[in-house]
Design an enzyme around this catalytic site. Structure first.
Site, PDB file in Angstrom:
ATOM      1  N   ALA A  64       0.857  -1.197   0.000  1.00 33.92           N
ATOM      2  CA  ALA A  64       0.000   0.000   0.000  1.00 33.92           C
ATOM      3  C   ALA A  64       0.889   1.241   0.000  1.00 33.92           C
ATOM      4  CB  ALA A  64      -0.876  -0.011   1.243  1.00 33.92           C
ATOM      5  N   GLY A 109       0.397  -5.469   0.306  1.00 35.02           N
ATOM      6  CA  GLY A 109      -0.731  -5.601  -0.628  1.00 35.02           C
ATOM      7  C   GLY A 109      -0.312  -6.158  -1.982  1.00 35.02           C
ATOM      8  N   GLU A 112      -0.325  -9.737  -1.514  1.00 35.74           N
ATOM      9  CA  GLU A 112      -1.727 -10.157  -1.373  1.00 35.74           C
ATOM     10  C   GLU A 112      -2.426 -10.208  -2.736  1.00 35.74           C
ATOM     11  OE1 GLU A 112      -2.430  -7.167   1.645  1.00 35.74           O
ATOM     12  OE2 GLU A 112      -2.827  -8.732   3.130  1.00 35.74           O
ATOM     13  N   GLU A 132       4.059  -5.643   7.152  1.00 36.55           N
ATOM     14  CA  GLU A 132       3.217  -4.675   7.847  1.00 36.55           C
ATOM     15  C   GLU A 132       3.553  -4.524   9.337  1.00 36.55           C
ATOM     16  OE1 GLU A 132       2.206  -6.709   5.522  1.00 36.55           O
ATOM     17  OE2 GLU A 132       0.738  -5.725   4.223  1.00 36.55           O
TER      18      GLU A 132
HETATM   19  N1  COA Z   1       4.533   3.310  -0.337  1.00 30.81           N
HETATM   20  C1  COA Z   1       4.952   4.519  -0.795  1.00 30.81           C
HETATM   21  N2  COA Z   1       6.152   4.695  -1.384  1.00 30.81           N
HETATM   22  C2  COA Z   1       6.937   3.613  -1.525  1.00 30.81           C
HETATM   23  C3  COA Z   1       6.560   2.336  -1.081  1.00 30.81           C
HETATM   24  C4  COA Z   1       5.288   2.204  -0.445  1.00 30.81           C
HETATM   25  N3  COA Z   1       4.813   1.017  -0.030  1.00 30.81           N
HETATM   26  N4  COA Z   1       7.554   1.457  -1.343  1.00 30.81           N
HETATM   27  C5  COA Z   1       8.521   2.176  -1.936  1.00 30.81           C
HETATM   28  N5  COA Z   1       8.161   3.466  -2.054  1.00 30.81           N
HETATM   29  C6  COA Z   1       8.929   4.586  -2.637  1.00 30.81           C
HETATM   30  C7  COA Z   1      10.058   5.000  -1.733  1.00 30.81           C
HETATM   31  O1  COA Z   1       9.592   5.910  -0.738  1.00 30.81           O
HETATM   32  C8  COA Z   1      11.005   5.656  -2.721  1.00 30.81           C
HETATM   33  O2  COA Z   1      10.512   6.933  -3.030  1.00 30.81           O
HETATM   34  P1  COA Z   1      11.564   8.196  -3.168  1.00 30.81           P
HETATM   35  O3  COA Z   1      12.425   7.807  -4.347  1.00 30.81           O
HETATM   36  O4  COA Z   1      10.667   9.352  -3.428  1.00 30.81           O
HETATM   37  O5  COA Z   1      12.327   8.231  -1.888  1.00 30.81           O
HETATM   38  C9  COA Z   1      10.821   4.795  -3.969  1.00 30.81           C
HETATM   39  O6  COA Z   1       9.574   4.116  -3.822  1.00 30.81           O
HETATM   40  C10 COA Z   1      11.911   3.759  -4.129  1.00 30.81           C
HETATM   41  O7  COA Z   1      11.975   2.999  -2.928  1.00 30.81           O
HETATM   42  P2  COA Z   1      13.316   2.831  -2.063  1.00 30.81           P
HETATM   43  O8  COA Z   1      12.909   2.541  -0.646  1.00 30.81           O
HETATM   44  O9  COA Z   1      14.233   3.975  -2.292  1.00 30.81           O
HETATM   45  O10 COA Z   1      13.929   1.536  -2.757  1.00 30.81           O
HETATM   46  P3  COA Z   1      14.858   0.425  -2.088  1.00 30.81           P
HETATM   47  O11 COA Z   1      15.299  -0.447  -3.186  1.00 30.81           O
HETATM   48  O12 COA Z   1      15.889   1.066  -1.222  1.00 30.81           O
HETATM   49  O13 COA Z   1      13.876  -0.407  -1.101  1.00 30.81           O
HETATM   50  C11 COA Z   1      11.868  -1.592  -0.535  1.00 30.81           C
HETATM   51  C12 COA Z   1      12.833  -1.141  -1.641  1.00 30.81           C
HETATM   52  C13 COA Z   1      10.684  -2.269  -1.210  1.00 30.81           C
HETATM   53  C14 COA Z   1      12.574  -2.582   0.402  1.00 30.81           C
HETATM   54  C15 COA Z   1      11.402  -0.362   0.281  1.00 30.81           C
HETATM   55  O14 COA Z   1      10.959   0.629  -0.637  1.00 30.81           O
HETATM   56  C16 COA Z   1      10.285  -0.641   1.231  1.00 30.81           C
HETATM   57  O15 COA Z   1      10.526  -1.186   2.301  1.00 30.81           O
HETATM   58  N6  COA Z   1       9.031  -0.260   0.896  1.00 30.81           N
HETATM   59  C17 COA Z   1       7.901  -0.404   1.749  1.00 30.81           C
HETATM   60  C18 COA Z   1       7.362  -1.827   1.741  1.00 30.81           C
HETATM   61  C19 COA Z   1       6.213  -1.996   2.715  1.00 30.81           C
HETATM   62  O16 COA Z   1       6.365  -1.809   3.903  1.00 30.81           O
HETATM   63  N7  COA Z   1       5.021  -2.367   2.176  1.00 30.81           N
HETATM   64  C20 COA Z   1       3.858  -2.600   2.972  1.00 30.81           C
HETATM   65  C21 COA Z   1       3.099  -1.354   3.168  1.00 30.81           C
HETATM   66  S1  COA Z   1       1.687  -1.570   4.212  1.00 30.81           S
END
Ligand code: COA
Length: 258
Positions: A64, A109, A112, A132
């Site tokens: 999400a 999500g 999911e 989460e």
């Molecule tokens: N919601 C909003 N933005 C998100 C996102 C999410 N779930 N997942 C990634 N992004 C954004 C990041 O904020 C970043 O934006 P920016 O460039 O403006 O800073 C961009 O996508 C790239 O992500 P980044 O974190 O820089 O890449 P990474 O390779 O270092 O890490 C992940 C990748 C997937 C490990 C990391 O982005 C992450 O942990 N995301 C959240 C996953 C999560 O918790 N999902 C469940 C949500 S309920």
């Protein structure tokens, strides 16, 4: 036409790309609404026989959109969750196979959504997880339930309690993923599978989807009755006549879907 998804049609195969690559395709309400709208459109036409979901860029879907959670009220959050739940039910009820081609991160999500597909194929660099709890939340789009039904409670609890991701090979070992492709090849692997499915009678394929899913929720005798009714229904179809005739005449069948 759509803001957050992109559609590519290859014959009877449709490929839906989650298309917010600068956010790793994170889902907001618009994504769910557009996905729902598209699912409804294909149910009402015969143009699409197999649907593939994949992600633009380096992620499938990274969950999400966390930015939206900063300002959401509980009512808005609950509405968003209900929307996700209804879209996933729509995917399961769609009378077409849906293949997830997981090209990168499938988190929260995103995982999911993949779990609501009929088959998951993944690139070797794909990552699956329900992180989460790291945000002091829970998977709210079926993750606690659909994942548990596939891998059992011990593995599901370990993944959800720890928030740790697993790679494609581990997902394969756990029966989440049916095939692991090379990096960049998940979509091609999904298209190859879709093409195989398309050579078969689509009435039979659609019936199989329904009775496997419904049968899983029923007792074995009830599920076996569902199966028997479905096979009887198919036995009097044009496609079955053509399938048998083509076999006897040693030629490829020409199915009509009737
Ligand atoms: N919601 C909003 N933005 C998100 C996102 C999410 N779930 N997942 C990634 N992004 C954004 C990041 O904020 C970043 O934006 P920016 O460039 O403006 O800073 C961009 O996508 C790239 O992500 P980044 O974190 O820089 O890449 P990474 O390779 O270092 O890490 C992940 C990748 C997937 C490990 C990391 O982005 C992450 O942990 N995301 C959240 C996953 C999560 O918790 N999902 C469940 C949500 S309920």
């Amino acid at each position: 036409m759509y803001e957050t998804i992109r559609i590519e049609q290859r014959g009877e195969i449709a490929i839906l790309y989650f298309n917010r690559p600068d956010k790793l395709n994170a889902i907001n309400a618009t994504v769910y609404k557009e996905l729902s709208d598209y699912l409804q459109s294909i149910e009402q036409s015969e143009a699409v026989s197999v649907l593939i979901l994949t992600g633009e860029g380096r992620a499938f879907v990274a969950g999400a959109d966390i930015d939206d959670y900063l300002t959401m009220t509980l009512a808005q959050f609950s509405a968003f969750q209900r929307l996700g739940r209804s879209v996933m039910a729509q995917m399961e009820q769609l009378q077409r196979p849906i293949i997830a081609a997981v090209n990168g991160y499938a988190l929260g999500g995103g995982f999911e959504i993949a779990l609501a597909c009929d088959v998951i194929v993944a690139a070797e660099n794909a990552k699956f997880g329900l992180p989460e709890a790291k945000l002091a939340l829970l998977p709210g789009g079926g993750g606690t339930q659909r994942l548990t039904r596939i891998v059992g409670s011990y593995v599901a609890k370990r993944m959800i309690f720890s928030g740790e991701s697993i790679d494609a090979q581990r997902a394969y070992e756990l029966n989440i993923v049916t095939e692991v492709a090379e990096k960049g090849e998940a979509l091609n692997a999904a298209v190859t599978l879709a093409e195989k499915i398309l050579t078969n009678g689509q009435l039979a394929v659609r019936m199989a989807k329904r009775i496997i899913d419904e049968g899983l929720e029923a007792s074995l005798p009830t599920a076996l009755s569902l199966e028997m009714d479905a096979t009887a229904h198919l036995f009097v179809s044009d496609d079955k006549r053509e399938g048998i005739q083509a076999f006897v005449e040693k030629r490829p069948p020409q199915f009509s879907g009737r």
